[in-house]
Design a protein around this motif. Structure first.
Motif, short mmCIF file in Angstrom:
data_model
loop_
_atom_site.label_atom_id
_atom_site.label_comp_id
_atom_site.label_asym_id
_atom_site.label_seq_id
_atom_site.Cartn_x
_atom_site.Cartn_y
_atom_site.Cartn_z
N MET A 132 0.69 -1.21 0.01
CA MET A 132 -0.05 -0.12 0.32
C MET A 132 0.89 1.19 -0.09
SD MET A 132 -3.22 -0.79 0.02
CE MET A 132 -4.65 -0.55 0.96
N THR A 133 0.46 2.45 -0.71
CA THR A 133 1.03 3.72 -0.84
C THR A 133 0.22 4.79 -0.11
OG1 THR A 133 2.45 2.94 -2.61
CG2 THR A 133 2.10 5.19 -2.31
N ALA A 134 0.75 5.45 0.68
CA ALA A 134 -0.25 6.29 1.30
C ALA A 134 -0.22 7.57 0.40
CB ALA A 134 0.47 6.90 2.76
N VAL A 135 -1.49 7.92 -0.07
CA VAL A 135 -1.72 9.21 -0.85
C VAL A 135 -2.09 10.29 -0.19
CG1 VAL A 135 -2.78 9.79 -3.26
CG2 VAL A 135 -1.69 7.37 -2.93
N GLU A 136 -1.62 11.35 -0.40
CA GLU A 136 -2.01 12.37 0.35
C GLU A 136 -3.15 13.47 -0.67
OE1 GLU A 136 0.35 15.12 2.21
OE2 GLU A 136 1.21 13.68 3.72
N TRP A 137 -3.94 14.14 -0.49
CA TRP A 137 -4.92 14.83 -1.02
C TRP A 137 -4.97 16.29 -0.62
CZ3 TRP A 137 -9.05 18.37 -1.50
CH2 TRP A 137 -9.79 18.52 -2.72
N PRO A 138 -4.71 17.44 -1.44
CA PRO A 138 -4.46 17.35 -2.92
C PRO A 138 -3.24 16.81 -3.09
CG PRO A 138 -4.84 19.59 -1.87
CD PRO A 138 -5.02 18.75 -0.66
N ASN A 139 -2.87 16.83 -4.32
CA ASN A 139 -1.25 16.21 -4.82
C ASN A 139 -1.45 16.78 -6.41
OD1 ASN A 139 -2.46 14.05 -6.59
ND2 ASN A 139 -2.85 13.09 -4.76
N ALA A 140 -0.36 16.39 -6.97
CA ALA A 140 0.39 16.84 -8.14
C ALA A 140 -0.77 16.27 -9.21
CB ALA A 140 1.48 16.33 -8.75
N ILE A 141 -1.42 15.13 -9.15
CA ILE A 141 -2.10 14.29 -9.97
C ILE A 141 -3.73 14.92 -9.72
CG2 ILE A 141 -3.31 12.30 -10.66
CD1 ILE A 141 -0.23 12.31 -11.46
N SER A 142 -3.95 15.19 -8.53
CA SER A 142 -5.27 15.71 -8.35
C SER A 142 -5.38 16.90 -7.40
CB SER A 142 -6.18 14.70 -7.82
OG SER A 142 -7.57 15.15 -7.31
N PRO A 143 -4.88 18.14 -7.79
CA PRO A 143 -4.53 19.23 -7.08
C PRO A 143 -5.59 20.04 -6.21
CG PRO A 143 -4.49 20.00 -9.33
CD PRO A 143 -4.76 18.47 -9.49
N GLY A 144 -6.75 19.62 -6.53
CA GLY A 144 -7.84 20.27 -5.67
C GLY A 144 -8.06 21.55 -6.21
N LEU A 145 -8.98 22.46 -5.57
CA LEU A 145 -9.23 23.84 -6.07
C LEU A 145 -8.14 24.73 -5.44
CD1 LEU A 145 -13.05 23.84 -5.09
CD2 LEU A 145 -11.79 24.08 -7.38
N TRP A 146 -7.81 25.83 -6.28
CA TRP A 146 -6.99 26.81 -5.63
C TRP A 146 -7.65 27.67 -4.67
CZ3 TRP A 146 -2.41 27.64 -8.95
CH2 TRP A 146 -1.77 28.78 -8.45
N PRO A 147 -6.90 28.05 -3.53
CA PRO A 147 -7.39 28.68 -2.36
C PRO A 147 -7.85 30.28 -3.21
CG PRO A 147 -5.38 28.01 -1.94
CD PRO A 147 -5.30 27.74 -3.32
N PHE A 148 -8.55 30.97 -2.46
CA PHE A 148 -9.24 32.08 -2.58
C PHE A 148 -9.35 32.72 -1.51
CE2 PHE A 148 -13.00 29.63 -2.72
CZ PHE A 148 -13.87 30.36 -2.14
N ARG A 149 -9.73 34.49 -1.65
CA ARG A 149 -10.29 35.27 -0.54
C ARG A 149 -11.20 36.18 -1.14
NH1 ARG A 149 -8.40 40.17 -0.26
NH2 ARG A 149 -9.09 40.48 2.24
N LEU A 150 -12.19 36.60 -0.49
CA LEU A 150 -12.94 38.00 -0.82
C LEU A 150 -13.28 38.73 0.43
CD1 LEU A 150 -16.11 36.99 -0.02
CD2 LEU A 150 -15.87 35.74 -2.44
N ASP A 151 -13.69 39.85 0.40
CA ASP A 151 -14.37 40.67 1.00
C ASP A 151 -15.74 40.85 1.10
OD1 ASP A 151 -11.44 41.33 1.53
OD2 ASP A 151 -11.69 43.04 -0.02
N ALA A 152 -16.14 40.38 2.60
CA ALA A 152 -17.79 40.31 2.75
C ALA A 152 -17.98 41.48 3.46
CB ALA A 152 -18.01 38.89 3.35
N PRO A 153 -19.09 42.14 3.50
CA PRO A 153 -19.44 42.98 4.32
C PRO A 153 -19.64 42.83 5.80
CG PRO A 153 -20.92 43.11 2.44
CD PRO A 153 -20.15 41.86 2.46
N GLU A 154 -19.23 43.50 6.60
CA GLU A 154 -19.33 43.12 8.21
C GLU A 154 -20.95 42.60 8.61
OE1 GLU A 154 -17.68 45.66 10.90
OE2 GLU A 154 -15.87 46.20 9.62
N GLN A 155 -21.83 43.25 8.08
CA GLN A 155 -23.21 43.02 8.50
C GLN A 155 -23.81 41.72 7.68
OE1 GLN A 155 -22.23 45.61 6.70
NE2 GLN A 155 -23.73 46.35 5.26
N TRP A 156 -22.94 41.13 6.86
CA TRP A 156 -23.56 39.79 6.30
C TRP A 156 -22.89 38.49 6.90
CZ3 TRP A 156 -24.75 39.20 0.75
CH2 TRP A 156 -25.03 40.45 -0.02
N SER A 157 -23.65 37.59 7.03
CA SER A 157 -23.36 36.33 7.68
C SER A 157 -22.53 35.36 6.41
CB SER A 157 -24.60 35.84 8.35
OG SER A 157 -25.32 36.51 9.39
N ALA A 158 -21.84 34.59 7.16
CA ALA A 158 -20.97 33.58 6.37
C ALA A 158 -21.75 32.19 6.73
CB ALA A 158 -19.42 33.65 6.48
#
Length: 158
Positions: free
Chosen positions: A1-27
């Motif tokens: 067996m080989t331990a495989v972590e995700w994300p990895n080079a074959i399946s990189p997952g989604l690129w991280p992001f950020r955005l600015d939400a108004p203070e009075q809005w709920s996440a």
């Protein structure tokens, strides 16, 4: 067996992001999206923004993704022909579409903004993000500008 972590080079997952939400809005954590934001209640409605992310092949255009996001909610009429912009220096490519529909006797508008990260997996998939904002048409002045401001703040991090 080989331990495989995700994300990895074959399946990189989604690129991280950020955005600015108004203070009075709920996440909140949506059922199918990555994150959602709810505006304060106004006229028995909460303007909202849901961010979706998927790994998609190059052949699917950002405009197609935007139009699909609007049609997924049911029948809509496109309000304008849309905008498709290639990546500017230091920026991201973007497609914008907006639509309107009537829900329970009230006119609702939606804005779909779609962009992508520069990543490509070995199979050619890339990270594609759809920001879908919804607001009451008669509250376009405050809500549309807030939603477009939040969407414009979207940026990739790393």
């Amino acid at each position: 067996m080989t331990a495989v972590e995700w994300p990895n080079a074959i399946s990189p997952g989604l690129w991280p992001f950020r955005l600015d939400a108004p203070e009075q809005w709920s996440a909140v954590e949506p059922d199918e999206g990555l994150i959602a934001f709810l505006g304060p209640p106004a006229d028995d409605f909460r303007a909202n923004l849901v961010v979706f992310g998927r790994r998609l092949p190059e052949e699917i255009t950002l405009g197609e993704v935007a139009e699909l996001a609007l049609s997924d909610d049911g029948p809509h009429r496109l309000v304008d022909p849309g905008i498709d912009q290639p990546a500017a220096p230091g920026g991201l490519p973007v497609a914008v579409r907006s639509s309107g529909t009537v829900v329970e006797g009230r006119e609702v508008r939606q804005i779909a903004v779609v962009t992508e990260a520069p990543d490509r997996s070995p199979s050619g998939l890339r990270s594609v993000y759809t920001m879908l904002g919804t607001y009451l048409a008669d509250r376009a002045d405050p809500d549309e500008s807030t939603l477009t401001s939040v969407m414009a703040s979207f940026e990739l991090i790393r």
